[in-house]
Design a protein around this motif. Structure first.
Motif, PDB file in Angstrom:
ATOM      1  N   LEU A   1       0.579  -1.231  -0.114  1.00 33.60           N
ATOM      2  CA  LEU A   1      -0.015  -0.189   0.017  1.00 33.60           C
ATOM      3  C   LEU A   1       0.722   1.226  -0.035  1.00 33.60           C
ATOM      4  O   LEU A   1       1.084   1.977   0.970  1.00 33.60           O
ATOM      5  CB  LEU A   1      -1.039   0.059   1.169  1.00 33.60           C
ATOM      6  CG  LEU A   1      -1.916  -1.097   1.250  1.00 33.60           C
ATOM      7  CD1 LEU A   1      -2.825  -1.039   2.655  1.00 33.60           C
ATOM      8  CD2 LEU A   1      -3.019  -0.878   0.115  1.00 33.60           C
ATOM      9  N   LYS A   2       1.588   1.556  -1.244  1.00 28.46           N
ATOM     10  CA  LYS A   2       2.498   2.628  -1.148  1.00 28.46           C
ATOM     11  C   LYS A   2       1.922   3.614  -2.379  1.00 28.46           C
ATOM     12  O   LYS A   2       1.599   3.162  -3.386  1.00 28.46           O
ATOM     13  CB  LYS A   2       3.792   2.016  -1.653  1.00 28.46           C
ATOM     14  CG  LYS A   2       4.535   1.326  -0.388  1.00 28.46           C
ATOM     15  CD  LYS A   2       5.801   0.620  -1.040  1.00 28.46           C
ATOM     16  CE  LYS A   2       6.447  -0.302   0.057  1.00 28.46           C
ATOM     17  NZ  LYS A   2       7.873  -0.829  -0.354  1.00 28.46           N
ATOM     18  N   LYS A  28      -3.982   6.770   0.243  1.00 33.89           N
ATOM     19  CA  LYS A  28      -2.869   5.947  -0.025  1.00 33.89           C
ATOM     20  C   LYS A  28      -1.952   6.153  -1.057  1.00 33.89           C
ATOM     21  O   LYS A  28      -0.576   6.113  -1.225  1.00 33.89           O
ATOM     22  CB  LYS A  28      -2.704   4.228  -0.085  1.00 33.89           C
ATOM     23  CG  LYS A  28      -3.605   3.802   1.227  1.00 33.89           C
ATOM     24  CD  LYS A  28      -2.721   4.018   2.464  1.00 33.89           C
ATOM     25  CE  LYS A  28      -3.309   3.106   3.746  1.00 33.89           C
ATOM     26  NZ  LYS A  28      -2.614   3.434   5.056  1.00 33.89           N
ATOM     27  N   ASP A 237     -10.712  -0.412   6.795  1.00 31.61           N
ATOM     28  CA  ASP A 237      -9.632   0.119   7.827  1.00 31.61           C
ATOM     29  C   ASP A 237      -9.291  -0.970   8.762  1.00 31.61           C
ATOM     30  O   ASP A 237      -7.902  -1.278   8.996  1.00 31.61           O
ATOM     31  CB  ASP A 237     -10.141   1.176   8.963  1.00 31.61           C
ATOM     32  CG  ASP A 237     -10.582   2.654   8.264  1.00 31.61           C
ATOM     33  OD1 ASP A 237     -10.019   2.594   7.133  1.00 31.61           O
ATOM     34  OD2 ASP A 237     -11.341   3.178   8.773  1.00 31.61           O
ATOM     35  N   ILE A 240      -6.606  -3.301   6.673  1.00 29.62           N
ATOM     36  CA  ILE A 240      -5.473  -2.689   6.408  1.00 29.62           C
ATOM     37  C   ILE A 240      -4.547  -3.007   7.474  1.00 29.62           C
ATOM     38  O   ILE A 240      -3.347  -3.379   7.693  1.00 29.62           O
ATOM     39  CB  ILE A 240      -5.491  -1.489   5.932  1.00 29.62           C
ATOM     40  CG1 ILE A 240      -6.117  -1.366   4.600  1.00 29.62           C
ATOM     41  CG2 ILE A 240      -4.283  -0.777   6.056  1.00 29.62           C
ATOM     42  CD1 ILE A 240      -6.399   0.236   4.205  1.00 29.62           C
ATOM     43  N   GLU A 241      -5.245  -2.770   8.938  1.00 29.62           N
ATOM     44  CA  GLU A 241      -4.777  -2.967  10.008  1.00 29.62           C
ATOM     45  C   GLU A 241      -4.186  -4.055  10.322  1.00 29.62           C
ATOM     46  O   GLU A 241      -2.969  -4.625  10.736  1.00 29.62           O
ATOM     47  CB  GLU A 241      -5.713  -2.536  11.248  1.00 29.62           C
ATOM     48  CG  GLU A 241      -6.016  -1.134  11.430  1.00 29.62           C
ATOM     49  CD  GLU A 241      -6.692  -1.091  12.627  1.00 29.62           C
ATOM     50  OE1 GLU A 241      -7.240  -1.881  13.248  1.00 29.62           O
ATOM     51  OE2 GLU A 241      -7.227   0.164  12.858  1.00 29.62           O
ATOM     52  N   GLU A 242      -4.970  -5.386   9.965  1.00 26.87           N
ATOM     53  CA  GLU A 242      -4.468  -6.725   9.924  1.00 26.87           C
ATOM     54  C   GLU A 242      -3.361  -7.137   8.867  1.00 26.87           C
ATOM     55  O   GLU A 242      -2.403  -7.839   9.220  1.00 26.87           O
ATOM     56  CB  GLU A 242      -5.889  -7.578   9.815  1.00 26.87           C
ATOM     57  CG  GLU A 242      -6.801  -7.184  10.954  1.00 26.87           C
ATOM     58  CD  GLU A 242      -6.171  -7.647  12.395  1.00 26.87           C
ATOM     59  OE1 GLU A 242      -5.935  -9.029  12.492  1.00 26.87           O
ATOM     60  OE2 GLU A 242      -6.063  -6.677  13.219  1.00 26.87           O
ATOM     61  N   LEU A 243      -3.555  -6.610   7.751  1.00 27.61           N
ATOM     62  CA  LEU A 243      -2.563  -6.849   6.655  1.00 27.61           C
ATOM     63  C   LEU A 243      -1.200  -6.447   7.297  1.00 27.61           C
ATOM     64  O   LEU A 243      -0.040  -6.710   6.896  1.00 27.61           O
ATOM     65  CB  LEU A 243      -2.883  -6.267   5.342  1.00 27.61           C
ATOM     66  CG  LEU A 243      -4.237  -7.029   4.717  1.00 27.61           C
ATOM     67  CD1 LEU A 243      -4.461  -6.408   3.398  1.00 27.61           C
ATOM     68  CD2 LEU A 243      -3.966  -8.488   4.242  1.00 27.61           C
ATOM     69  N   ASP A 244      -0.948  -5.174   7.738  1.00 27.59           N
ATOM     70  CA  ASP A 244       0.025  -4.797   8.366  1.00 27.59           C
ATOM     71  C   ASP A 244       0.607  -5.427   9.405  1.00 27.59           C
ATOM     72  O   ASP A 244       1.949  -5.405   9.605  1.00 27.59           O
ATOM     73  CB  ASP A 244      -0.090  -3.178   8.773  1.00 27.59           C
ATOM     74  CG  ASP A 244      -0.457  -2.173   7.823  1.00 27.59           C
ATOM     75  OD1 ASP A 244      -0.212  -2.433   6.542  1.00 27.59           O
ATOM     76  OD2 ASP A 244      -0.983  -1.063   7.996  1.00 27.59           O
ATOM     77  N   LYS A 245      -0.261  -6.229  10.170  1.00 27.89           N
ATOM     78  CA  LYS A 245       0.401  -7.368  10.876  1.00 27.89           C
ATOM     79  C   LYS A 245       1.041  -8.459  10.477  1.00 27.89           C
ATOM     80  O   LYS A 245       1.437  -9.171  11.166  1.00 27.89           O
ATOM     81  CB  LYS A 245      -0.570  -7.458  12.155  1.00 27.89           C
ATOM     82  CG  LYS A 245      -0.991  -6.083  12.842  1.00 27.89           C
ATOM     83  CD  LYS A 245      -2.127  -6.321  13.909  1.00 27.89           C
ATOM     84  CE  LYS A 245      -2.913  -5.327  14.423  1.00 27.89           C
ATOM     85  NZ  LYS A 245      -3.886  -5.405  15.412  1.00 27.89           N
ATOM     86  N   GLY A 246       0.624  -8.561   9.117  1.00 33.62           N
ATOM     87  CA  GLY A 246       1.001  -9.944   8.354  1.00 33.62           C
ATOM     88  C   GLY A 246       0.011 -11.093   8.767  1.00 33.62           C
ATOM     89  O   GLY A 246       0.331 -12.261   8.277  1.00 33.62           O
TER      90      GLY A 246
END
Length: 249
Positions: A1-2, A28, A237, A240-246
């Protein structure tokens, strides 16, 4: 997500898909391909997002039925043409049709074609190209809590989402085992969400019967949110939070 990366979102005319496209493009800074089979609502959603986002972000809309394998392949070819990339494939399109064990086979096949084979079409069309690009990326398939808990009364829908859960788990295992670590898969498992999936299903059924459709009589949808249900942007939201945690689920 860049910023500057590219996302492809199916089921993007409303609900979770539209909320995801909005988040990716406007917050993003990603370029987004919005995909749906509802031309009118898709173009309206595209305009809404374009009006809100900066002028440097590209937001494209394509009318594609994810149940059409060749249509999805054509979409992938277009996305990757002229050096294009896909970093976030969001196979989100779905329909709410269902029924019990004696549901007519046409309804069963239609539900499976969209909810199960739609994401599979997306994976088969996009993942080889994503691998070949050498870029990091993720594939998120939208499942459902009903594909896990299997509540009675909506067996056909449950089957379609349970099969997708199975497929996505196998996909992630394959990517982890045989990939180069640049691609991964995840399964989004929404609970009760104020989307338009029920509204669109009931509208389609009424139109097919030649009957008038009254949106105000639909139990819930985005413009008539039910208490206790999440809004689409809340689901995005959280995703994305969970994806950021892998996380996978």
């Amino acid at each position: 997500l860049k910023a500057g990366n590219t996302a492809v979102v199916t089921g993007a005319s409303s609900g979770i898909g539209r909320a995801a496209a909005m988040e990716f493009a406007c917050n993003k800074g990603m370029n987004v391909w919005m995909v749906d089979n509802d031309k009118t609502e898709l173009e309206a959603a595209q305009k809404t997002i374009r009006d809100k986002c900066s002028g440097t972000v590209q937001v494209k809309a394509r009318v594609v039925d994810v149940a059409d394998e060749q249509g999805v392949q054509g979409l992938a070819n277009e996305v990757f043409a002229n050096g294009g990339k896909c970093h976030f494939l969001f196979n989100n399109a779905g329909i709410g049709r269902g029924g019990g064990p004696f549901t007519d086979i046409k309804t069963v096949r239609t539900t499976m074609d969209v909810n199960t084979f739609g994401p599979i079409h997306g994976c088969l069309a996009f993942i080889p190209k994503m691998k070949a690009s050498g870029e990091e990326g993720i594939i998120v398939n939208t499942g459902s809590k009903q594909g896990i808990t299997m509540p009675p009364g909506n067996l056909t829908y449950n089957m379609s989402k349970a099969a997708l859960k199975c497929y996505t788990e196998g996909l992630e295992h394959e990517l982890r085992s045989n990939g180069e670590g640049k691609l991964r898969a995840a399964l989004l498992v929404p609970g009760w969400t104020n989307t338009s999936i029920l509204l669109k299903t009931e509208r389609e059924e009424k139109v097919a019967k030649g009957e008038d459709f009254d949106a105000s009589k639909v139990f819930f949808h985005e413009d008539k949110p039910a208490d206790g249900a999440w809004m689409p942007n809340q689901v995005v939201d959280f995703m994305i939070e969970e994806l950021d945690k892998g996380r996978f689920y």
